[in-house]
Design a protein around this motif. Sequence first.
Motif, PDB file in Angstrom:
ATOM      1  N   THR A  10       9.469   6.674   3.729  1.00  0.00           N
ATOM      2  CA  THR A  10       9.909   7.808   4.597  1.00  0.00           C
ATOM      3  C   THR A  10      10.161   7.750   6.128  1.00  0.00           C
ATOM      4  N   GLY A  11       9.399   6.826   6.753  1.00  0.00           N
ATOM      5  CA  GLY A  11       9.234   6.660   8.075  1.00  0.00           C
ATOM      6  C   GLY A  11       9.008   7.857   9.028  1.00  0.00           C
ATOM      7  N   PRO A 109      -3.741   4.397   6.322  1.00  0.00           N
ATOM      8  CA  PRO A 109      -4.353   5.758   6.278  1.00  0.00           C
ATOM      9  C   PRO A 109      -5.821   5.665   5.907  1.00  0.00           C
TER      10      PRO A 109
HETATM   11  C1  GAR Z   1       1.573   5.888   6.540  1.00  0.00           C
HETATM   12  O1  GAR Z   1       0.324   6.502   6.158  1.00  0.00           O
HETATM   13  C2  GAR Z   1       0.740   4.551   6.471  1.00  0.00           C
HETATM   14  O2  GAR Z   1      -0.278   4.202   7.248  1.00  0.00           O
HETATM   15  C3  GAR Z   1       0.819   3.975   5.147  1.00  0.00           C
HETATM   16  O3  GAR Z   1       2.214   4.439   4.573  1.00  0.00           O
HETATM   17  C4  GAR Z   1       2.406   5.670   5.192  1.00  0.00           C
HETATM   18  C5  GAR Z   1       3.805   5.753   5.463  1.00  0.00           C
HETATM   19  O4  GAR Z   1       4.154   6.783   5.799  1.00  0.00           O
HETATM   20  N1  GAR Z   1       0.637   2.249   5.124  1.00  0.00           N
HETATM   21  C6  GAR Z   1      -0.064   1.844   4.200  1.00  0.00           C
HETATM   22  O5  GAR Z   1      -0.599   2.482   3.371  1.00  0.00           O
HETATM   23  C7  GAR Z   1      -0.333   0.405   4.400  1.00  0.00           C
HETATM   24  N2  GAR Z   1      -1.450  -0.210   3.553  1.00  0.00           N
HETATM   25  P1  GAR Z   1       5.588   7.209   6.424  1.00  0.00           P
HETATM   26  O6  GAR Z   1       6.630   6.291   5.874  1.00  0.00           O
HETATM   27  O7  GAR Z   1       5.890   8.616   6.414  1.00  0.00           O
HETATM   28  O8  GAR Z   1       5.509   6.786   7.946  1.00  0.00           O
END
Ligand code: GAR
Length: 191
Positions: A10-11, A109
């Motif tokens: 999603t980013g 997270p």
């Molecule tokens: C975030 O919560 C990030 O910390 C996690 O994926 C999500 C991405 O959200 N990453 C991990 O779990 C890495 N082990 P986003 O795409 O909405 O930014």
Amino acid sequence: MRIVVLVSGTGSNLQAVIDAVQAGDLDVEIAAVGADRPGTYGVERSAAAGIDTFVVDFKAYPDRAEWNAALTEAVAAYLPDVVVSSGFMRIVSPEFIDAFDGKYLNTHPALLPSFPGAHGVRDAMAYGVKVTGCTVHWADAGVDTGPIIAQEAVAIEDDDTEDTLHERIKVVERRLLVSTLASLAAAYAPQ
Ligand code: GAR
């Protein structure tokens, strides 16, 4: 400070960085956003913001080593000072980290070293901890390992689902990522 951001989904954390840059609150140049698969919303929203994007599709390479080499080359082309893994769900090689002098930032997270991996929120809930949170750290070639830069706690409520908790964590995570980048950028600013 030039950054390249890597995403797998999603980013929304990336969007917080884009917003802070556009608002003039974060003195960082987002040189490019890359993904490990086609069709991510993270790449779509970056392109919409006028940022260069690239995809190094994990499934298009015969093995992890070749994918790592291609990813290294794609990122290096943008000469980043720091590479940011923002929801990038692939382990990179030690050679990748070395190519960027160890300047590989990751957000997670959970309160590392607890609950690393792809399901940090779910695993914390399953264990039954009452407090979890998020971590911004320099990543090494392990799974969510490396020196911790910033962490913040988030309480788990009795009626939380994985989604509600993750969303509350992400609110904190976005702020922590932007403030960490701001601190790093200050160190890169011309004296
Ligand atoms: C975030 O919560 C990030 O910390 C996690 O994926 C999500 C991405 O959200 N990453 C991990 O779990 C890495 N082990 P986003 O795409 O909405 O930014």
